[in-house]
Write an enzyme that holds these catalytic residues in place. Structure first.
Site, PDB file in Angstrom:
ATOM      1  N   PHE A  65     -12.738  -2.372   1.573  1.00 22.38           N
ATOM      2  CA  PHE A  65     -11.645  -2.025   2.498  1.00 22.38           C
ATOM      3  C   PHE A  65     -12.118  -1.095   3.624  1.00 22.38           C
ATOM      4  CE2 PHE A  65      -8.126   0.877   3.559  1.00 22.38           C
ATOM      5  CZ  PHE A  65      -7.140  -0.022   3.922  1.00 22.38           C
ATOM      6  N   TYR A 120      -1.322  -0.240  10.490  1.00 24.32           N
ATOM      7  CA  TYR A 120      -1.626  -0.627   9.099  1.00 24.32           C
ATOM      8  C   TYR A 120      -0.466  -0.221   8.188  1.00 24.32           C
ATOM      9  CZ  TYR A 120      -3.628  -1.004   4.479  1.00 24.32           C
ATOM     10  OH  TYR A 120      -3.817  -1.333   3.157  1.00 24.32           O
ATOM     11  N   THR A 150     -13.296  -0.292  -2.467  1.00 21.50           N
ATOM     12  CA  THR A 150     -13.640  -1.722  -2.334  1.00 21.50           C
ATOM     13  C   THR A 150     -14.361  -1.845  -0.996  1.00 21.50           C
ATOM     14  OG1 THR A 150     -11.594  -2.169  -1.131  1.00 21.50           O
ATOM     15  CG2 THR A 150     -11.481  -2.420  -3.533  1.00 21.50           C
ATOM     16  N   SER A 196       0.852  -1.198   0.000  1.00 25.92           N
ATOM     17  CA  SER A 196       0.000   0.000   0.000  1.00 25.92           C
ATOM     18  C   SER A 196       0.880   1.238   0.000  1.00 25.92           C
ATOM     19  CB  SER A 196      -0.879   0.026   1.257  1.00 25.92           C
ATOM     20  OG  SER A 196      -1.494   1.290   1.418  1.00 25.92           O
TER      21      SER A 196
HETATM   22  P1  NDP Z   1     -11.517  -5.948   0.611  1.00 23.17           P
HETATM   23  O1  NDP Z   1     -11.942  -5.783   2.032  1.00 23.17           O
HETATM   24  O2  NDP Z   1     -12.514  -5.729  -0.452  1.00 23.17           O
HETATM   25  O3  NDP Z   1     -10.862  -7.392   0.405  1.00 23.17           O
HETATM   26  C1  NDP Z   1     -10.012  -7.944   1.359  1.00 23.17           C
HETATM   27  C2  NDP Z   1      -9.877  -9.424   1.093  1.00 23.17           C
HETATM   28  O4  NDP Z   1      -8.958  -9.971   2.059  1.00 23.17           O
HETATM   29  C3  NDP Z   1     -11.192 -10.167   1.246  1.00 23.17           C
HETATM   30  O5  NDP Z   1     -11.317 -11.089   0.193  1.00 23.17           O
HETATM   31  C4  NDP Z   1     -11.057 -10.885   2.569  1.00 23.17           C
HETATM   32  O6  NDP Z   1     -11.740 -12.136   2.512  1.00 23.17           O
HETATM   33  C5  NDP Z   1      -9.543 -11.130   2.611  1.00 23.17           C
HETATM   34  N1  NDP Z   1      -9.079 -11.373   3.969  1.00 23.17           N
HETATM   35  C6  NDP Z   1      -9.039 -10.511   5.010  1.00 23.17           C
HETATM   36  N2  NDP Z   1      -8.585 -11.139   6.108  1.00 23.17           N
HETATM   37  C7  NDP Z   1      -8.306 -12.422   5.742  1.00 23.17           C
HETATM   38  C8  NDP Z   1      -7.815 -13.560   6.427  1.00 23.17           C
HETATM   39  N3  NDP Z   1      -7.504 -13.521   7.736  1.00 23.17           N
HETATM   40  N4  NDP Z   1      -7.658 -14.710   5.735  1.00 23.17           N
HETATM   41  C9  NDP Z   1      -7.977 -14.758   4.429  1.00 23.17           C
HETATM   42  N5  NDP Z   1      -8.453 -13.733   3.722  1.00 23.17           N
HETATM   43  C10 NDP Z   1      -8.626 -12.573   4.383  1.00 23.17           C
HETATM   44  O7  NDP Z   1     -10.268  -4.959   0.431  1.00 23.17           O
HETATM   45  P2  NDP Z   1      -9.281  -4.707  -0.808  1.00 23.17           P
HETATM   46  O8  NDP Z   1      -9.602  -5.566  -1.952  1.00 23.17           O
HETATM   47  O9  NDP Z   1      -9.220  -3.250  -0.999  1.00 23.17           O
HETATM   48  O10 NDP Z   1      -7.908  -5.158  -0.146  1.00 23.17           O
HETATM   49  C11 NDP Z   1      -7.056  -6.137  -0.698  1.00 23.17           C
HETATM   50  C12 NDP Z   1      -5.642  -5.828  -0.276  1.00 23.17           C
HETATM   51  O11 NDP Z   1      -5.257  -4.582  -0.820  1.00 23.17           O
HETATM   52  C13 NDP Z   1      -5.405  -5.716   1.218  1.00 23.17           C
HETATM   53  O12 NDP Z   1      -4.160  -6.293   1.533  1.00 23.17           O
HETATM   54  C14 NDP Z   1      -5.375  -4.210   1.452  1.00 23.17           C
HETATM   55  O13 NDP Z   1      -4.606  -3.872   2.587  1.00 23.17           O
HETATM   56  C15 NDP Z   1      -4.710  -3.763   0.187  1.00 23.17           C
HETATM   57  N6  NDP Z   1      -4.911  -2.377  -0.197  1.00 23.17           N
HETATM   58  C16 NDP Z   1      -6.157  -1.830  -0.331  1.00 23.17           C
HETATM   59  C17 NDP Z   1      -6.287  -0.517  -0.739  1.00 23.17           C
HETATM   60  C18 NDP Z   1      -7.606   0.148  -0.874  1.00 23.17           C
HETATM   61  O14 NDP Z   1      -7.643   1.404  -0.853  1.00 23.17           O
HETATM   62  N7  NDP Z   1      -8.700  -0.566  -1.054  1.00 23.17           N
HETATM   63  C19 NDP Z   1      -5.127   0.281  -1.090  1.00 23.17           C
HETATM   64  C20 NDP Z   1      -3.871  -0.390  -0.899  1.00 23.17           C
HETATM   65  C21 NDP Z   1      -3.775  -1.669  -0.505  1.00 23.17           C
HETATM   66  P3  NDP Z   1     -12.587 -12.791   3.689  1.00 23.17           P
HETATM   67  O15 NDP Z   1     -13.084 -11.688   4.576  1.00 23.17           O
HETATM   68  O16 NDP Z   1     -13.684 -13.527   2.979  1.00 23.17           O
HETATM   69  O17 NDP Z   1     -11.631 -13.721   4.360  1.00 23.17           O
HETATM   70  C1  8X3 Z   2      -5.085   1.712   1.760  1.00 20.95           C
HETATM   71  C2  8X3 Z   2      -4.742   2.915   0.938  1.00 20.95           C
HETATM   72  O1  8X3 Z   2      -4.691   5.457   0.937  1.00 20.95           O
HETATM   73  O2  8X3 Z   2      -6.545   4.371   2.092  1.00 20.95           O
HETATM   74  O3  8X3 Z   2      -4.013   0.840   1.732  1.00 20.95           O
HETATM   75  O4  8X3 Z   2      -4.313   4.265   3.031  1.00 20.95           O
HETATM   76  S1  8X3 Z   2      -5.092   4.305   1.796  1.00 20.95           S
END
Ligand code: NDP
Ligand code: 8X3
Length: 252
Positions: free
Chosen positions: A188, A151, A186, A138
């Site tokens: 998130f 985080y 998302t 991230s």
């Molecule tokens: P979402 O919440 O939409 O997706 C997160 C995914 O991670 C879900 O499929 C969830 O599945 C899975 N997950 C969480 N905890 C666990 C666990 N303990 N075991 C297995 N699976 C797990 O968020 P995003 O798609 O946005 O996030 C995906 C990645 O991208 C993350 O690592 C996030 O930190 C990173 N990210 C996101 C950003 C954003 O702004 N959205 C920006 C930068 C990075 P389930 O709950 O079904 O297990």
């Molecule tokens: C999440 C991206 O900009 O919301 O990893 O911190 S931000």
């Protein structure tokens, strides 16, 4: 030749979008997450174009990660690409007010879970002298902001772990890429704000945030490169987001 791709956190957001992009290419997908019902729906959507194997997996559970990855069906066993995407942020409180359990969960998922999945699949990749690990980090791993505390630190770990993997894999054909997105809409924020949908919607409102598909495009870019090429790191943000300079707190 279809590639075998394992995506963690495929039940929503980036993971589901990444699965959709690989499915279009006819690659074989191992989709993992805790919410198996979500994975079942995704499988139903994609199975006309790709062979799909589902695994209900909590990446925090080291034994489960070892068990499921060492018992993959024969036609999914030789994983070519691991997308370490599962992860989360919990809370946006300053460090002195956060819930320590939230910190534990972020460290256990974003750092430890990612290392468990990597350690489970890496020996096979090295043995075959072929493979690619793509870690989702991230921008929060590089740029501090109030409330990101642990985080941000977990994502700095992902950046550094990715760079160190490259060092360990020197002399092999196994590739490692790290993608560091900024704000993307998302689930998130729904997770970060503990299912407060209004707060999550407010966070994205008017931001013209990236989409999950934007990040999936970057994953396809790094994994579609010719075998001699390793994309080390990609940082991406919406145009509306920038590191806007240091602030000075003035007394009185
Ligand atoms: P979402 O919440 O939409 O997706 C997160 C995914 O991670 C879900 O499929 C969830 O599945 C899975 N997950 C969480 N905890 C666990 C666990 N303990 N075991 C297995 N699976 C797990 O968020 P995003 O798609 O946005 O996030 C995906 C990645 O991208 C993350 O690592 C996030 O930190 C990173 N990210 C996101 C950003 C954003 O702004 N959205 C920006 C930068 C990075 P389930 O709950 O079904 O297990
Ligand atoms: C999440 C991206 O900009 O919301 O990893 O911190 S931000």
């Amino acid at each position: 030749m279809p590639r075998i791709v394992l995506v963690t956190g495929a039940s929503s957001g980036f993971g589901a979008a990444i699965a959709r992009h690989f499915a279009v290419k006819g690659d074989r997908l191992i989709l993992t997450a805790r919410r198996i019902d979500r994975l079942e729906k995704l499988k139903a959507e994609l199975e006309s174009s790709a062979k799909i194997h589902l695994l209900q997996l909590d990446v925090q559970d080291r034994n489960a990660v070892e068990q499921v990855t060492s018992n993959l069906p024969a036609d999914f066993a030789e994983v070519d690409i691991l997308i370490n995407n599962a992860g989360l942020a919990l809370g946006l409180e300053p460090a002195h007010r956060t819930d320590l359990d939230d910190w534990d969960t972020m460290i256990d998922t974003n750092c430890k879970g990612l290392t468990y999945c990597t350690r489970a699949l890496l020996p096979g990749m090295v043995e075959r002298n072929r493979g690619h690990i793509v870690n989702i980090s991230s921008s929060a791993g590089s740029y501090a902001y109030p409330g990101a505390n642990v985080y941000g630190a977990t994502k700095a770990f992902v950046d550094q772990f990715s760079a160190n993997l490259r060092s360990d894999l020197f002399g092999t054909q196994v590739r490692v890429s790290c993608i560091a997105p900024g704000m993307a809409e998302t689930e998130f924020s729904l997770v970060r704000f503990k299912q407060d949908a209004e707060k999550a919607a407010r966070f994205y409102a008017g931001s013209d945030a990236m989409t999950a598909s934007d990040i999936a495009h970057a994953v396809m870019y790094v994994t579609d490169q010719p075998a001699h090429l390793n994309i080390n790191h990609i940082e991406m943000m919406p145009v509306t987001q920038a590191s806007a300079g240091l602030k000075v707190f003035k007394k009185g």
